[in-house]
Design a protein around this motif. Structure first.
Motif, short mmCIF file in Angstrom:
data_model
loop_
_atom_site.label_atom_id
_atom_site.label_comp_id
_atom_site.label_asym_id
_atom_site.label_seq_id
_atom_site.Cartn_x
_atom_site.Cartn_y
_atom_site.Cartn_z
N TRP A 1 0.81 -1.21 0.00
CA TRP A 1 0.00 0.00 0.00
C TRP A 1 0.85 1.27 0.00
CZ3 TRP A 1 -4.70 0.20 -1.52
CH2 TRP A 1 -5.59 -0.85 -1.31
N HIS A 2 2.11 1.16 0.40
CA HIS A 2 2.95 2.36 0.51
C HIS A 2 3.08 3.09 -0.82
CE1 HIS A 2 6.50 4.90 1.13
NE2 HIS A 2 6.22 4.84 2.43
N PRO A 3 3.46 2.43 -1.92
CA PRO A 3 3.56 3.16 -3.18
C PRO A 3 2.21 3.64 -3.71
CG PRO A 3 3.93 0.82 -3.55
CD PRO A 3 3.92 1.03 -2.07
N VAL A 4 1.14 2.98 -3.31
CA VAL A 4 -0.19 3.41 -3.74
C VAL A 4 -0.54 4.74 -3.09
CG1 VAL A 4 -2.65 2.84 -3.76
CG2 VAL A 4 -0.94 1.05 -4.14
N ILE A 5 -0.41 4.81 -1.76
CA ILE A 5 -0.67 6.07 -1.04
C ILE A 5 0.23 7.18 -1.56
CG2 ILE A 5 -0.57 7.22 1.20
CD1 ILE A 5 -2.87 5.38 1.18
N ALA A 6 1.49 6.84 -1.80
CA ALA A 6 2.46 7.86 -2.22
C ALA A 6 2.21 8.36 -3.63
CB ALA A 6 3.88 7.28 -2.12
N SER A 7 1.44 7.62 -4.43
CA SER A 7 1.27 7.99 -5.83
C SER A 7 -0.03 8.75 -6.12
CB SER A 7 1.30 6.72 -6.70
OG SER A 7 0.16 5.91 -6.47
N ILE A 8 -0.92 8.85 -5.14
CA ILE A 8 -2.24 9.42 -5.41
C ILE A 8 -2.35 10.82 -4.81
CG2 ILE A 8 -4.73 9.18 -4.96
CD1 ILE A 8 -4.34 6.19 -5.14
N PRO A 9 -2.69 11.82 -5.64
CA PRO A 9 -2.84 13.19 -5.15
C PRO A 9 -4.17 13.38 -4.42
CG PRO A 9 -3.30 13.12 -7.49
CD PRO A 9 -2.90 11.72 -7.09
N ARG A 10 -4.17 13.27 -3.10
CA ARG A 10 -5.43 13.38 -2.35
C ARG A 10 -6.10 14.73 -2.59
NH1 ARG A 10 -6.57 13.13 4.21
NH2 ARG A 10 -8.67 12.22 4.06
N HIS A 11 -5.30 15.77 -2.86
CA HIS A 11 -5.89 17.10 -3.06
C HIS A 11 -6.74 17.16 -4.32
CE1 HIS A 11 -2.16 17.16 -5.41
NE2 HIS A 11 -2.73 18.10 -6.15
#
Length: 384
Positions: A29-39
């Motif tokens: 999940w780490h690269p997934v969270i890091a790759s998605i612009p939550r903003h």
């Protein structure tokens, strides 16, 4: 398309920092969270302030926190700015769930490659983006009762190169397909029978129960029965709704704050903010039939504080005390709610734990849930 006021080189470091906080470098999940612009999914949100709800559009770092961001209050979405007349008034009706809790729910669901996933409660679409990135957009169907939420999320997902199926669905009714996994980030009063019909053999669902802090995971066995288990962690999600807003609150706490009880006496335990005492409030909800509403009045100049409770059957209670002294309790209606709470506290102290944590569960065909832990039993009744 949702406008994003952030440079391409500003958000990745914030997303990586968020990934570090909610998971670890060895997690998939780490690269997934890091790759998605939550903003991109939460360009604006509502934050509580002394003056009510305040509109926020930044700074960007406030989006990349492990917190739930409220995006809709009543019928007013933050993307649309302040409604006429000033800040919105009412209950929060949609949000972007804190990322750490999303990952916990996904782990509870035991997601895996190749499984078809129903994402119940699209909200901002950020959760759908996580699922589509990790498991493939073709395996994800995200759904919400609010047409605007579904449309806005679909636009943001498409802009990010993701295109899971996004549908307007009242999740308490029929679902648009069958699934190997159903993950709900809205709470339900009991398990909708439509979810059971949509759950494939060997399928698994995870949701929370309205009015409690209980997270339930259930699975369909080879013989078709639905067994489950209550997680040993807790969570509270907004309840499902069928319209643009929740029905008006039914409990008249202003009246209950001064009404004389049919029965007046002393309570055995100190007054507390029951809503914040998540183990006890859940035990009380299970004992009373889930639908207990609470209000807490903090200490005033005289040091007295008050807890109020109400149930739709007309039962109510008010307990007032100074500090930890024994409270004066007024109760009315067909049941004595404060006595019920005292009994729940007896059980909690006797067992040394909240028995619903880790309890076994059987989901009946009508959606009722029977819970068991040792000699303790409770039933979450089917929604009428």
């Amino acid at each position: 398309m949702i406008a994003v006021a952030a440079s391409d080189d500003e958000w990745p470091a914030l997303a990586r920092d968020l990934a570090d906080k909610v998971t670890h470098p060895g997690s998939r999940w780490h690269p997934v969270i890091a790759s998605i612009p939550r903003h991109a999914f939460v360009p604006a949100w509502w934050a509580r302030s002394d003056g009510g709800w305040q509109l926020r559009r930044g700074p960007l770092a406030e989006v990349y926190v492990n917190q739930t961001l409220v995006t809709r209050v009543g019928p007013h979405h933050a993307n649309h700015g302040y409604p006429p007349g000033g800040p919105p008034v009412g209950r929060s009706t949609s949000s972007s769930t804190l990322p750490g809790l999303l990952l916990t729910m996904y782990r509870d669901a035991q997601l895996a490659e190749g499984l078809d996933i129903a994402d119940v409660g699209t909200g901002s679409g950020y959760g759908a983006a996580l699922l589509a990135t990790r498991y493939g957009a073709s395996h994800v169907t995200t759904m919400d009762v609010d047409p605007y939420l579904v449309e806005a999320a679909a636009v943001a997902l498409d802009a990010g190169g993701l295109a899971p199926a996004a549908q307007v669905v009242d999740a308490t009714g029929p679902l648009p397909g069958t699934y190997d996994r159903i993950v709900s980030t809205v709470s339900v009063r009991s398990i909708p029978p439509s979810w059971l019909a949509a759950l494939r053999p060997g399928g698994r669902l995870v949701t929370s129960i309205t009015g409690t802090w209980l997270v339930l995971t259930a699975w369909r066995t080879a013989d078709g029965e639905i067994w489950g288990k209550v997680a040993r962690h807790w969570a509270g999600f907004m309840p499902t709704r069928s319209g643009g807003d929740y029905p008006p609150e039914w409990a008249d706490f202003a009246d209950l704050a001064t009404r004389d009880g049919d029965e007046v006496g002393a309570g055995r335990y100190p007054v507390l903010d029951i809503d914040d005492a998540w183990e006890l409030s859940t035990m009380l909800a299970l004992a009373a039939g889930v639908d207990v509403e609470h209000q807490y009045l903090p200490p005033g100049p005289d040091g007295a504080h008050t807890a109020l409770m109400a149930h739709p059957d007309g039962s109510w209670a008010r307990a007032t005390a100074i500090g930890t002294e024994a409270p004066l309790v007024h109760q009315g209606g067909p049941r004595r709610l404060w006595d019920l709470l005292d009994g729940v506290r007896d059980d909690w102290l006797r067992m040394g734990m909240a028995p619903w944590l880790g309890a076994h569960a059987l989901v009946r065909p009508d959606g009722a849930v029977v819970l068991a832990m040792g000699s303790w039993r409770a039933t979450i009744p089917a929604t009428p």
